[in-house]
Design a protein around this motif. Sequence first.
Motif, PDB file in Angstrom:
ATOM      1  N   THR A  36      73.972 -27.786 -21.839  1.00 39.12           N
ATOM      2  CA  THR A  36      74.235 -26.921 -23.044  1.00 39.12           C
ATOM      3  C   THR A  36      75.352 -26.004 -22.909  1.00 39.12           C
ATOM      4  OG1 THR A  36      72.797 -25.007 -22.242  1.00 39.12           O
ATOM      5  CG2 THR A  36      71.568 -26.647 -23.332  1.00 39.12           C
ATOM      6  N   VAL A  37      75.826 -25.703 -24.016  1.00 37.49           N
ATOM      7  CA  VAL A  37      77.008 -24.427 -23.887  1.00 37.49           C
ATOM      8  C   VAL A  37      76.295 -23.361 -24.854  1.00 37.49           C
ATOM      9  CG1 VAL A  37      79.027 -23.837 -25.026  1.00 37.49           C
ATOM     10  CG2 VAL A  37      78.763 -26.063 -24.171  1.00 37.49           C
ATOM     11  N   LYS A  38      76.553 -22.237 -24.596  1.00 37.43           N
ATOM     12  CA  LYS A  38      76.048 -20.880 -25.000  1.00 37.43           C
ATOM     13  C   LYS A  38      77.284 -20.150 -25.602  1.00 37.43           C
ATOM     14  CE  LYS A  38      71.292 -21.187 -22.665  1.00 37.43           C
ATOM     15  NZ  LYS A  38      70.609 -21.296 -23.785  1.00 37.43           N
ATOM     16  N   ILE A  39      76.674 -19.465 -26.713  1.00 39.97           N
ATOM     17  CA  ILE A  39      77.745 -18.401 -27.370  1.00 39.97           C
ATOM     18  C   ILE A  39      76.884 -16.909 -27.311  1.00 39.97           C
ATOM     19  CG2 ILE A  39      79.095 -17.631 -29.216  1.00 39.97           C
ATOM     20  CD1 ILE A  39      79.851 -20.506 -28.135  1.00 39.97           C
ATOM     21  N   TRP A  40      77.535 -15.931 -26.580  1.00 42.10           N
ATOM     22  CA  TRP A  40      76.917 -14.821 -26.202  1.00 42.10           C
ATOM     23  C   TRP A  40      77.376 -13.609 -26.982  1.00 42.10           C
ATOM     24  CZ3 TRP A  40      73.175 -15.030 -22.452  1.00 42.10           C
ATOM     25  CH2 TRP A  40      73.204 -16.199 -21.669  1.00 42.10           C
ATOM     26  N   ASP A  41      76.299 -12.807 -27.600  1.00 40.72           N
ATOM     27  CA  ASP A  41      76.540 -11.603 -28.258  1.00 40.72           C
ATOM     28  C   ASP A  41      76.454 -10.398 -27.569  1.00 40.72           C
ATOM     29  OD1 ASP A  41      76.238  -9.033 -29.693  1.00 40.72           O
ATOM     30  OD2 ASP A  41      75.547 -10.128 -31.503  1.00 40.72           O
ATOM     31  N   PHE A  42      77.645  -9.631 -26.899  1.00 34.57           N
ATOM     32  CA  PHE A  42      77.524  -8.770 -25.801  1.00 34.57           C
ATOM     33  C   PHE A  42      76.868  -7.409 -26.210  1.00 34.57           C
ATOM     34  CE2 PHE A  42      81.915 -10.740 -24.452  1.00 34.57           C
ATOM     35  CZ  PHE A  42      81.294 -11.634 -23.652  1.00 34.57           C
ATOM     36  N   GLY A  43      76.838  -7.177 -27.654  1.00 37.76           N
ATOM     37  CA  GLY A  43      76.122  -6.107 -28.117  1.00 37.76           C
ATOM     38  C   GLY A  43      74.555  -6.235 -28.054  1.00 37.76           C
ATOM     39  N   LYS A  44      73.971  -7.412 -28.236  1.00 37.62           N
ATOM     40  CA  LYS A  44      72.751  -7.710 -27.846  1.00 37.62           C
ATOM     41  C   LYS A  44      72.233  -8.006 -26.534  1.00 37.62           C
ATOM     42  CE  LYS A  44      72.158  -8.807 -33.058  1.00 37.62           C
ATOM     43  NZ  LYS A  44      71.858  -9.854 -33.807  1.00 37.62           N
ATOM     44  N   GLY A  45      73.252  -8.646 -25.809  1.00 38.65           N
ATOM     45  CA  GLY A  45      72.931  -9.107 -24.362  1.00 38.65           C
ATOM     46  C   GLY A  45      72.214 -10.278 -24.435  1.00 38.65           C
ATOM     47  N   VAL A  46      72.502 -11.048 -25.673  1.00 40.60           N
ATOM     48  CA  VAL A  46      71.532 -12.464 -25.646  1.00 40.60           C
ATOM     49  C   VAL A  46      72.548 -13.419 -26.111  1.00 40.60           C
ATOM     50  CG1 VAL A  46      69.416 -11.192 -26.061  1.00 40.60           C
ATOM     51  CG2 VAL A  46      70.631 -11.968 -28.085  1.00 40.60           C
ATOM     52  N   ALA A  47      72.067 -14.707 -25.866  1.00 35.19           N
ATOM     53  CA  ALA A  47      72.964 -15.791 -26.337  1.00 35.19           C
ATOM     54  C   ALA A  47      72.273 -16.114 -27.954  1.00 35.19           C
ATOM     55  CB  ALA A  47      72.533 -17.132 -25.716  1.00 35.19           C
TER      56      ALA A  47
END
Length: 237
Positions: A36-47
């Motif tokens: 897989t490839v994951k895109i991350w949201d740093f503010g929420k700390g989740v993919a």
Amino acid sequence: MILATVSDDKVWKMWAFPSGELIMSAHLATASGDGTVKIWDFGKGVATLTLGDHTQAVWGCSFHDQGDFLASCSMDHTAKLWDITTGKCRQTFRGHADSVNHVGFTLSLWDARTGLCSQTLYGHINAINHVAFSLRGDTVASCDSDGIVKFWDIRNVSELESIDVGPHAANKLAFDPAGNVLAIASNDGSTKTYNIRDKQRGKDLGSGDDAIQAVAFDRSGDFLVTAGSDCMVRVYQ
């Protein structure tokens, strides 16, 4: 001035550069052995997005300059083009007979609209580990598991030069912003440098038993960052 690192410890980190302060900011894509490839949201700390159409390990990914599209490459012999807005695969590039180990955007090798290969460069006799384009986009460097580095003229589809930094594998490449110096991450624990204009080997940086896995210049060209199997990130000025 932000540096992103990824590791076999399954953790990605963001750092203020060159101070080394750990931070969380910006937009990050990671490629994984789980296919897989994951895109991350740093503010929420989740993919926030998982791209899962590859059938085997994904070795690398690269954002288009505008950030709306992402390319990935895989052990399944394909590269894919993803629309980040919709999370859908827009194109699958087929043509390699073995694992695709690196992917990057340019104007001449693959046509992203049709998915057809427009140029193929021959010359390496062992697995190609990485390719890097100069900022002008007219020259590409490639490196392989024998430590051979080749320079190619994209416009003429021809080999310009070949250098041997082996016998250890060359793992990653990076051009400085001026396009005069190429940094080469080597399995022998050092980073090789090569002056393209003078056609001369420069000073090797570092030494040790653990392989250097990645190299990157900052945008000013004043700093070179290396990442190694010894779990260390080093900054050279």
